[in-house]
Motif scaffolding. Structure first.
Motif, mmCIF file in Angstrom:
data_model
loop_
_atom_site.group_PDB
_atom_site.id
_atom_site.type_symbol
_atom_site.label_atom_id
_atom_site.label_comp_id
_atom_site.label_asym_id
_atom_site.label_seq_id
_atom_site.Cartn_x
_atom_site.Cartn_y
_atom_site.Cartn_z
ATOM 1 N N ASP A 1 0.811 -1.222 0.000
ATOM 2 C CA ASP A 1 0.000 0.000 0.000
ATOM 3 C C ASP A 1 0.844 1.271 0.000
ATOM 4 N N GLY A 2 2.156 1.131 0.088
ATOM 5 C CA GLY A 2 3.046 2.282 0.049
ATOM 6 C C GLY A 2 3.194 2.997 1.369
ATOM 7 N N THR A 3 2.464 2.564 2.384
ATOM 8 C CA THR A 3 2.513 3.214 3.695
ATOM 9 C C THR A 3 2.960 2.236 4.777
ATOM 10 N N THR A 4 2.154 1.195 4.991
ATOM 11 C CA THR A 4 2.512 0.196 5.999
ATOM 12 C C THR A 4 3.219 -1.002 5.382
ATOM 13 N N THR A 5 2.984 -1.217 4.125
ATOM 14 C CA THR A 5 3.732 -2.238 3.376
ATOM 15 C C THR A 5 4.381 -1.537 2.192
ATOM 16 N N ILE A 6 5.693 -1.659 2.088
ATOM 17 C CA ILE A 6 6.464 -0.852 1.138
ATOM 18 C C ILE A 6 7.325 -1.761 0.268
ATOM 19 N N ALA A 7 7.365 -1.444 -1.014
ATOM 20 C CA ALA A 7 8.260 -2.127 -1.953
ATOM 21 C C ALA A 7 8.711 -1.092 -2.970
ATOM 22 N N GLN A 8 9.853 -0.501 -2.727
ATOM 23 C CA GLN A 8 10.289 0.616 -3.577
ATOM 24 C C GLN A 8 11.796 0.580 -3.808
ATOM 25 N N VAL A 9 12.201 1.311 -4.823
ATOM 26 C CA VAL A 9 13.624 1.452 -5.128
ATOM 27 C C VAL A 9 14.267 2.330 -4.047
#
Length: 591
Positions: A408-416
């Motif tokens: 969700d980009g807040t509590t679960t993050i997967a980013q460069v």
């Protein structure tokens, strides 16, 4: 990574059509049209983004590493592996010409595998490029396109890549200052070591054909193609020889200015290798090795000062194109044949306007580049080192090949992220800060289920980020479902474990937190039963079994749903929070 070196490349030109009639096409004075403004100020430059003196390694063959920006394709010519020979690294770039901004791949000067995607504002002044406000500060670059050693090495590298450049001449402009024939005009004094040639030779490969993108119809009143030689001025009265191609017939312009037929014909669409020689008062020419004129009288017998490949006339337009390649000009004035100009058009970028290099009366003469790689790849030995993306971008937005399930980009993050990297500057950062779920990043195999194969990645478990385990998953579920798991490797607090055929985790090896660990998962069908044998490599050590109270038990896939269709990474669980992990250098031939 696209990595290209030198080989010989044959020139291939397409077939075409020739039509036209006898018309006087020349301006009686040398007209000067304004130099056209390039579509992009970056086009045509060989931009060295280090100080010119910085490439002096002590080896006299060392060349500057240069960037070429062409349309949406970026090429980086690097000679650090073999001084004097360029290797081409190809990627894509984006440019907003109106706002003068660029996003491109920047290469570390000490490690070409280390790249960063940069965005900034640019300006070009007096052959110097400045890119401002990038993530690593302001960059400056010098244009090395006038360096003959650079041009030669670029040409050789392009030829090895199967890249071929040639000139396309059109005649489509009507009215205003640009009303003119299509022409590549060469003034010897500006483009060669001599200002005139009294006795010389030209060789060139040409094709005349329909230009599909031109809308107007040719009416036959101004469609001929010419190879022309002029004395003091570029008018018919100053012609020192001219070869013409008209509707399948080979002609020449005689001393009176009239087009004169030979017995030469050609099939429409032929590639024509033309050779022209001239002496005082005469010229001779052959096409494809057959001589069609010898000792022909000319209008002006004085020395040649201009040479022109041209198309059409001043008062009409045409829907044909005239293509030229492998142009060579020789002078015999010293008593022996000397090459004074060689142009194969391979050192230019696609779309380059030759009026920027040759005489300013050159008009609608553009370089076309064909061949080489049509699908640029990022310069990496692995499938993805995450360096071509901007830090902070969610991975499935950076590259649609990835699926970020439950993120969700807040509590679960997967980013460069640029906080850690095994190679280059970036890695994939995955964090589970949710007490209700976890995020999973997967990448599918290009051809679906794989009966055998391998996947490699590097894993960094931070001491501050360890709460629960981190997993490398093979299976058929984008959410990492255990019911669709093929096999799995788990990183605990200090041990790396293998998920066996019953679903239990078995210890393979110890590891240390705050270090990069290289892991390869390989699988193949067993030769003795219907199971799959698994090999796990950890920092170069292969494990084909685990220890069970002194007994070596072979590694077998859990294989709940058959051969895997994807690889995934995830960490944490559905209740704990705070686990985060970095992944880098993901690689597999299956992607």
């Amino acid at each position: 990574m696209l990595k290209i070196t030198k080989v010989a490349a044959a020139v291939a030109l397409t077939t075409g059509l020739l039509a036209g009639c006898n018309t006087d096409l020349r301006d009686y004075e040398e007209t000067v049209t304004p130099d056209p403004t390039p579509e992009s100020e970056l086009s045509g430059g060989y931009w060295e983004m280090t100080e010119s003196s910085a490439y002096a390694s002590g080896d006299e063959l060392d060349l500057p590493n240069v960037y070429v920006f062409d349309g949406t394709t970026q090429k980086y010519y690097n000679d650090d592996d073999n001084y004097g020979t360029y290797t081409i690294y190809t990627s894509t770039f984006t440019e907003d010409i109106d706002n003068q901004t660029i996003t491109f791949t920047y290469y570390d000067t000490s490690d070409v595998a280390s790249t960063t995607e940069l965005t900034g504002s640019y300006s070009v002044e007096d052959g110097a490029l400045t890119i401002s406000d990038t993530a690593i500060g302001d960059l400056s670059a010098d244009d090395q396109s006038e360096d003959e050693s650079v041009k030669e090495a670029v040409t050789e590298a392009n030829q090895e890549a199967g890249v071929n450049g040639y000139v396309q001449i059109l005649d489509t402009n009507v009215g205003g200052t640009l009303e003119d024939t299509g022409e590549l005009r060469i003034k010897l004094a500006d483009s060669t070591s001599v200002s005139e040639i009294a006795s010389g030779k030209l060789t060139v490969d040409v094709i005349y054909q329909n230009h599909d993108e031109t809308e107007q119809e040719a009416d036959g009143s101004g469609d001929n193609a010419y190879i022309s030689f002029y004395a003091a001025k570029t008018s018919n009265s100053n012609l020192h020889g001219e070869v013409a191609f008209e509707n399948g017939k080979i002609k020449y312009r005689d001393a009176s200015g009239s087009l004169t037929e030979t017995d030469g014909t050609f099939e429409l669409g032929d590639e024509l290798s033309v050779e022209v020689t001239w002496e005082a008062d005469t010229f001779s020419f052959s096409v494809n090795g057959v001589e069609y004129g010898s000792g022909l009288d000319v209008a002006d017998g004085t020395a040649v000062t201009y040479i022109s490949l041209r198309l059409g006339d001043n008062g009409n337009t045409t829907n044909f194109e005239f293509l030229g390649d492998n142009l060579k000009v020789y002078s015999n004035d010293s008593g022996e044949e000397t090459l004074v100009l060689e142009e194969n058009f391979d050192s230019y970028s696609d779309g380059y306007n030759l009026a920027s290099t040759y005489n300013s009366s050159t008009n609608e003469a553009t370089v076309i580049v064909e061949g080489g790689d049509d699908n640029p790849e990022e310069p990496s030995d692995v499938t993805d080192n995450f360096d071509s993306y901007s830090a902070g971008t969610q991975i499935d937005q950076a590259n649609s090949a990835y699926v970020a399930d439950g993120v969700d980009g807040t509590t679960t993050i997967a980013q460069v992220s640029d906080a850690q990297a095994k190679s280059g500057d970036n890695s994939l950062y995955v964090k589970d800060d949710s007490a209700e779920g976890k995020g999973v990043v997967s990448r599918a195999f290009a051809d679906g289920a794989a009966e055998s194969g391998s996947v490699t990645t590097s894993v960094y478990i931070p001491a501050d980020g360890y709460v629960k385990s981190t997993y490398l998953y093979l299976g058929t579920s984008e959410s990492g479902s255990s019911s669709k798991r093929f096999t799995e490797v788990a990183f605990g607090s200090s041990e790396i474990k293998f998920r066996n055929e019953s679903g239990s985790q078995k210890v393979l090896a110890k590891y240390a937190q705050d270090t990069w660990v290289d892991v390869t998962l390989a699988w193949t069908p067993s030769s003795s039963d219907d199971t799959y044998d698994v090999t796990v490599s950890i920092d170069g050590t292969e494990y084909t079994s685990y220890d069970d109270d002194g007994t070596a038990v072979p590694l077998k896939a859990e294989n709940d749903t058959g051969a895997p269709t994807l690889f995934a990474v995830y960490n944490g669980d559905t209740s704990s929070t705070g686990t985060y992990t970095y992944f880098d250098d993901l690689d597999s031939e299956l992607f």
